[in-house]
Design an enzyme around this catalytic site. Structure first.
Site, mmCIF file in Angstrom:
data_model
loop_
_atom_site.group_PDB
_atom_site.id
_atom_site.type_symbol
_atom_site.label_atom_id
_atom_site.label_comp_id
_atom_site.label_asym_id
_atom_site.label_seq_id
_atom_site.Cartn_x
_atom_site.Cartn_y
_atom_site.Cartn_z
ATOM 1 N N GLU A 262 23.958 0.033 -3.712
ATOM 2 C CA GLU A 262 24.894 0.956 -3.585
ATOM 3 C C GLU A 262 24.378 2.358 -3.021
ATOM 4 O OE1 GLU A 262 26.254 2.354 -7.553
ATOM 5 O OE2 GLU A 262 27.816 3.279 -6.800
ATOM 6 N N CYS A 460 30.002 2.401 -8.595
ATOM 7 C CA CYS A 460 31.071 3.534 -8.653
ATOM 8 C C CYS A 460 31.543 3.770 -7.302
ATOM 9 C CB CYS A 460 30.623 4.721 -9.252
ATOM 10 S SG CYS A 460 30.486 4.532 -11.000
ATOM 11 N N ASN A 588 35.221 -2.538 -10.651
ATOM 12 C CA ASN A 588 33.657 -2.293 -11.196
ATOM 13 C C ASN A 588 33.512 -1.516 -12.418
ATOM 14 O OD1 ASN A 588 30.840 -1.544 -10.791
ATOM 15 N ND2 ASN A 588 31.610 0.455 -10.888
ATOM 16 N N GLU A 589 33.544 -2.137 -13.601
ATOM 17 C CA GLU A 589 33.176 -1.709 -14.807
ATOM 18 C C GLU A 589 34.203 -0.574 -15.103
ATOM 19 O OE1 GLU A 589 30.069 2.101 -14.966
ATOM 20 O OE2 GLU A 589 29.072 0.030 -14.857
HETATM 21 O O1 AHR Z 1 24.097 1.926 -10.921
HETATM 22 C C1 AHR Z 1 24.307 2.786 -10.886
HETATM 23 C C2 AHR Z 1 25.891 3.349 -11.365
HETATM 24 O O2 AHR Z 1 25.821 2.538 -12.745
HETATM 25 C C3 AHR Z 1 27.033 2.222 -10.766
HETATM 26 O O3 AHR Z 1 27.667 2.905 -9.612
HETATM 27 C C4 AHR Z 1 27.915 1.815 -11.927
HETATM 28 O O4 AHR Z 1 28.710 0.874 -11.431
HETATM 29 C C5 AHR Z 1 27.421 2.162 -12.911
HETATM 30 O O5 AHR Z 1 27.816 3.017 -14.126
#
Ligand code: AHR
Length: 859
Positions: A262, A460, A588-589
C-alpha cells in the site's frame, strides 16, 4: 388531559417495573433492572431494587459510535435504549450539536450490536438532542422525538418510522407528546441520565460474563514476553517430544505467504517507485498536505528569473499544472532536492526526461546538472532543440560521485520564457532494469521473501478518503503524463507513476500472483464524506459503469488485444501476453452497512456471472470479531464468493492465546485471506517478541492451510521520517533498506512453504498450559522439491530440549537448520543458517524460531 399513548405505554411499563419478583428456588432473581447510560459508549448498571446500582465492568462500553471520521466525530451523547415487542433492543443516540442526524443500532442480546446507521431526522437548521423512542400501536411503528437545541428556544420534534430506514418528515410536537423516558441514577457517587429496563437475570448475567470474558481475554492478550522471567520464574529447561505422523496429512495452500503493498509511509513515491524527482508533475496541492502547493520541492538558485505555475494548454488534461520560467538573465536554475536529497552512485547512469514548451525567445537550451549544496557538480547534460509545442526531451547523466544529497538543477541558457512539466530522473539500474521501474534494493528485498502474491494498491488507499478519492485503476495506466495524480489519504501525493501496469509487471518479475483490490462502490467509512459523517457510496444508477470498470480491468489484464481495447492498451504498453489475473479483491475492511452490502453484492454477482473463474475476495472488517466481521462473513457466504479478507492488528498475547482461531472455521464456507495482520505492542517497534508470535501464528495457519489460503503482513514498507503507521515490516531511507526481525519470519516462511501438512504431536515435559502454549511445531512437505520442512517455536525464557521422532519421514540425516533468536525486546536479529547432521535431538534456545529443511532419502 387525556394521556398520550406513549405516556400510557410508559406508565404501564413503569407499573410493571414495581412487580419484580424474586425466584424463591434459587439465589438469583428471575429478573432485575438495568440502567443504560453513558457518554461515548453505551454502559450498563444493574440493580435489584433500583436503589443500589452496580455498574457492569465499572462502566465498560458495550457499543461505541462508529460515525464519521476518526477522532472527534465518533461521539455518543445521551443514548436511549428501547426494547421492541419482538425482544429486539434499539439504541439511539445523539452524535453532535450541529446536525439533525442520529445514530441507530440494534441487538438481540445487548452485547452483539449490528452495524450502525445514521439517519437524517431533521433537514436544515437543527439538531437532535435527548432522543426518545416509543411504540405506536395504531401505526405499528416507532415514534421518535427529540429536542432541537440549535435555535433560540428549544423546540420539540417528532417523526415516525417502521424500519429505521424510512422516516416521516419531522414535525413540531407538543410537550405532552414526550415520554420523558430517562431516569437519573447515582452511580459510584455520580449522577447519570439513562433508561431503566426490567430484564431477565440471565440477560444481566450474560452482560456481566461478556465483560468478564473481555477482561480476561484482554489480560491474556496483553501478556508480554518481557514479563516471562517473572511469570516463569524458576522454570527449568523443558523437554519437548515431537512425533510426526505422515500418514495423517492434508493438502494445504502453497500460496500462504504474500505481500500487501500500500502507498502508505512513502512506500511508492519516494520509496519503491524509483523516481528521484519530488513533485515532478507540479501537481502537489493543499489537498495533499496543507503546506504544499504546485511549487513545493522546487526552488530557484539565483535572481533574474521568474518561476510560476500555469494551467492553460497543459501537457495533458489530467496533469494541469506546469512550471513557467521567465529568464531575464541566463545563469539561474530551477532546483529540485528530490525526496530528502537525490542519492547517486559513482559511475551509474541516470535517465533524465522533461516535457518542454518554448513560450518566448528562440535558441533556448537547458543545462541539466546534478550538484551538491556547495557547488559540486556530479554530472551534466544538455537539452536542445526546444520547440513551441510540448515535446518530451531525454538525456542521460553519469554520476561522478557517490552521494546521498544531490540536487537536480535545470539552468536555461538564453533569455526567454519556457514551460516545463514531468521533470523526471530515474537510475538506469532499476529492478530488472525496467524503465519507469522500481528501486532495485527495495524490490529485491521483497522478492527475497518469495511472496506468492501481491495485494495492491491498499488498504485504505484502495477505497479512498471519500468518493472522489476512490482509487480508479484506469487513472494509473498509460503514458505517465496522462495518469491522474491524486491526494494520498495518508497525507501526501500519489503520482500514479507506480500504477497498475507496474504492479502487474512486478508480480510477473517475482513470480507472484497479482491481487488487485477495488473499492466495493464505497469509500472508507471513516472518510464520512457522504455529508455530515454519513457513509456514502457510488449512486446506484452509476454502479453499472463502475462494474464495467472492473470488467475492463479483467480484460486489460487477461483479454485479447485484437478483441478488446483495454487489452490492446496492455499490449501497446509492451505486454501483449495476458497477465493471467486470477484474484480480485472487492472492498477493504469496510463498514458492512446497507450501502456497502447493496453495492458489494451487485459487483460480486456481476463478476461471477461474466467471469466465473475469477477468485473474488470479499472483506470482513478491521477486527477478528465484531459486527463487521460477523456481517462481512454473512454477506460473503450468502454471495457465494470464494475468499474473504480478514484484518487484525493485535497484541502478541492474542497470537499465543488464540492458536485454535482457525481450527474452528467451517470448511464449507469461503476460504480466508488474512490480508493484514501484525503483533502490536503499544508504543513499541516490532522486535523478537512480535516476530516470534507472528511466527507462531503462521505455524498455526499452516496447520489450517486448508481453510486459510493467503496471508500478508501489514504494512509492508515505511520510509524513515515519513511514517504514518508503526510498526511496519521493512524500513528504509534513500540508500539503505532495514528489514525488521518480523521480515525474517515472513521470509523464512516464504522461502520454506509446503503444500502438504503432516500432523505432529507435541508433548512438553511441563504440563502448565502457559508453558505448553509457548512451544509449537509445524511440519510440511513441499511437493516440488520433495523436501520436508519442520518449523519449531520456543517462546519460553528457557531452552527446550527437543526430540524429533521423524523416522517415518524417510529423510536424510542432514538438514539445513536456520535459527532466529534474541531477547524479546531486540529489534535487530538475523537468522543464522547451517548444514547440520541430524540425530533427532536438538536444542531450541530460549525465544527462538527454528526451521529445518530436510531432503527425502533417494531409495
Ligand atoms: O495497513 C494500514 C491500514 O490498516 C490499511 O490501509 C487499512 O486497510 C488498515 O486499517
Amino acid at each position: 388531559m387525556p394521556l398520550h399513548p406513549f405516556r400510557y405505554i410508559h406508565l404501564l411499563s413503569v407499573l410493571f417495573l414495581f412487580t419484580v419478583h424474586i425466584n424463591i428456588y434459587a439465589d438469583e432473581p428471575d429478573s432485575a433492572y438495568i440502567f443504560a447510560y453513558g457518554e461515548n459508549g453505551l454502559r450498563f448498571a444493574w440493580s435489584i431494587d433500583k436503589e443500589n446500582w452496580h455498574p457492569i465492568g465499572n462502566g465498560h462500553p458495550f457499543v461505541k459510535s462508529d460515525f464519521g471520521r476518526w477522532g472527534s466525530q465518533k461521539r455518543m451523547y445521551d443514548p436511549v435504549l428501547y426494547r421492541a415487542g419482538n425482544g429486539l433492543w434499539h439504541c439511539l443516540w445523539t452524535l453532535n450539536d450541529d446536525v439533525g442526524v442520529i445514530a441507530h443500532t440494534t441487538s438481540g442480546n445487548l452485547t452483539y450490536w449490528k452495524p450502525q446507521s445514521y439517519p437524517y431526522l431533521f433537514e436544515g437548521q437543527g439538531n437532535c438532542r435527548m432522543i426518545e423512542i416509543g411504540y405506536d400501536p395504531d401505526k405499528d411503528g416507532y415514534f421518535i422525538s427529540w429536542v432541537n437545541t440549535k435555535g433560540q428556544d428549544k423546540e420539540l420534534f417528532g417523526t415516525f418510522t417502521k424500519d429505521f430506514k424510512h422516516f416521516e418528515p419531522a414535525r413540531k410536537i407538543p410537550e405532552a407528546a414526550r415520554i420523558n423516558q430517562r431516569d437519573v441514577m447515582i452511580l459510584n457517587g455520580e449522577s447519570q441520565t439513562g433508561t431503566t429496563h426490567q430484564i431477565a437475570w440471565t440477560e444481566i448475567d450474560h452482560l456481566i460474563k461478556t465483560w468478564q470474558i473481555a477482561e480476561y481475554r484482554n489480560g491474556l492478550h496483553n501478556e508480554l514476553m518481557r514479563d516471562d522471567p517473572v511469570r516463569f520464574a524458576g522454570l527449568k529447561p523443558v523437554e519437548v517430544t515431537v512425533t510426526v505422523d505422515p500418514s495423517k496429512s492434508k493438502p494445504i495452500s502453497n500460496m500462504l505467504i504474500g505481500i500487501f503493498f500500500e502507498d502508505i509511509n512513502y512506500a511508492a513515491d519516494g520509496g519503491l517507485y524509483a523516481e528521484l524527482i519530488r513533485n515532478r508533475d507540479f501537481e502537489f496541492s493543499g489537498a495533499d498536505h496543507r503546506e504544499w502547493n504546485a511549487r513545493s520541492a522546487w526552488t530557484l538558485n539565483g535572481e533574474h528569473i521568474g518561476f510560476h505555475i500555469e494551467t492553460s494548454g497543459p501537457v495533458h488534461e489530467n496533469n494541469k499544472h506546469y512550471a513557467v520560467l521567465d529568464i531575464r538573465k541566463p545563469g539561474t536554475g530551477l532546483i529540485n532536492e528530490g525526496f530528502d536529497g537525490i542519492p547517486l552512485k559513482k559511475g551509474d547512469k541516470y535517465d533524465f526526461s522533461v516535457f518542454i514548451r518554448g513560450l518566448e525567445g528562440r535558441g533556448q537550451s537547458l543545462l541539466v546538472r546534478l550538484t551538491g549544496k556547495n557547488g559540486e557538480v556530479y554530472g551534466v547534460s544538455t537539452i536542445k532543440n526546444i520547440s513551441q509545442s510540448w515535446k518530451k526531451h531525454f538525456a542521460v547523466i553519469t554520476a561522478n560521485e557517490t552521494v546521498n544529497d544531490a540536487r537536480l538543477e535545470i539552468i536555461p541558457q538564453a533569455e526567454g520564457k519556457i514551460a516545463l512539466d514531468m521533470v523526471s530522473l530515474f537510475p538506469q539500474k532499476t529492478f530488472r532494469g525496467r524503465k519507469n521501474g522500481l528501486r532495485a534494493d527495495l524490490a529485491q528485498t521483497l522478492a527475497d521473501m518469495h511472496p506468492r502474491f501481491v495485494r495492491f494498491p491498499g488498504g485504505c488507499v484502495a477505497h479512498g478518503d471519500g468518493m472522489d478519492n476512490i482509487y480508479r485503476w484506469k487513472n494509473t495506466i498509460g503514458p505517465l503524463e496522462s495518469r491522474k495524480p491524486d491526494r494520498n489519504l495518508w497525507g501526501y501525493h500519489q503520482t500514479m507513476g507506480l500504477g497498475y501496469y507496474e504492479y502487474f509487471l512486478f508480480c510477473e518479475d517475482i513470480g507472484a500472483e497479482p491481487l488487485p483490490v477495488l473499492a466495493a462502490g464505497v469509500p472508507c467509512q471513516n472518510s464520512g464524506t457522504g455529508g455530515h459523517g454519513q457513509q456514502c457510496g457510488i449512486p446506484l444508477d452509476e454502479m453499472q459503469d463502475y462494474i464495467q470498470e472492473i470488467f475492463d480491468l479483467i480484460e486489460w489484464a487477461n483479454g485479447d488485444p485484437k478483441k478488446n481495447k483495454w487489452a490492446k492498451m496492455r499490449a501497446d504498453a509492451g505486454h501483449p501476453e495476458p497477465f493471467g489475473l486470477k484474484y480480485i479483491g472487492i472492498g477493504n475492511e469496510d463498514l458492512i452497512s446497507d450501502v456497502f452490502e447493496e453495492r458489494f453484492v451487485m459487483i460480486c454477482r456481476a463478476i461471477k456471472e461474466k467471469y466465473p473463474e475469477m477468485m473474488i475476495v470479499g472483506t470482513a472488517g478491521p477486527f477478528y470479531e465484531g459486527s463487521d466481521y460477523t456481517e462481512g462473513w454473512r454477506v460473503a457466504t450468502e454471495t457465494g464468493i470464494q475468499m474473504i479478507d480478514e484484518h487484525y492488528y493485535v497484541p502478541p498475547g492474542w497470537f499465543i492465546h488464540n492458536q485454535d482461531y482457525y481450527d474452528r472455521y467451517d470448511r464449507s464456507k469461503p476460504r480466508v485471506y488474512l490480508g493484514e495482520y501484525a503483533a502490536h505492542v503499544p508504543g513499541r517497534h516490532n522486535n523478537i517478541e512480535t516476530a516470534l508470535t507472528e511466527a507462531l501464528h503462521l505455524a498455526n495457519i499452516e496447520r489450517n492451510g486448508d481453510i486459510v489460503a493467503l496471508t500478508s503482513y501489514a504494512p509492508l514498507l515505511a520510509k524513515e521520517k515519513h511514517t504514518q503507521w508503526s510498526p511496519d515490516l521493512i524500513y528504509f531511507n534513500n540508500t539503505e533498506v532495514k528489514p525488521t526481525v518480523g521480515y525474517h519470519v515472513q521470509k523464512l516462511y516464504g522461502q520454506n512453504p509446503g503444500d502438504e501438512y503432516l500432523t505432529s504431536l507435541v508433548k512438553v515435559s511441563d504440563g502448565n498450559s502457559g508453558v505448553c502454549k509457548r512451544i509449537a511445531c509445524s511440519v510440511v512437505r513441499d511437493s516440488k522439491t520433495g523436501d520436508i520442512i519442520i518449523k519449531l517455536l520456543n517462546l519460553l525464557p528457557v531452552e527446550a530440549k527437543a526430540m524429533l521422532n521423524i523416522d517415518d519421514l524417510n529423510v536424510e540425516n542432514t538438514a539445513v537448520k536456520t535459527v532466529l533468536t534474541g531477547k524479546p525486546d531486540d529489534r535487530r536479529a538475523e537468522p543464522v543458517s547451517a548444514q547440520v547432521t541430524f540425530s533427532g535431538e536438538m536444542e531450541l534456545s530460549a525465544y527462538s524460531f527454528t526451521v529445518l529443511r530436510m531432503k527425502v532419502k533417494n531409495d
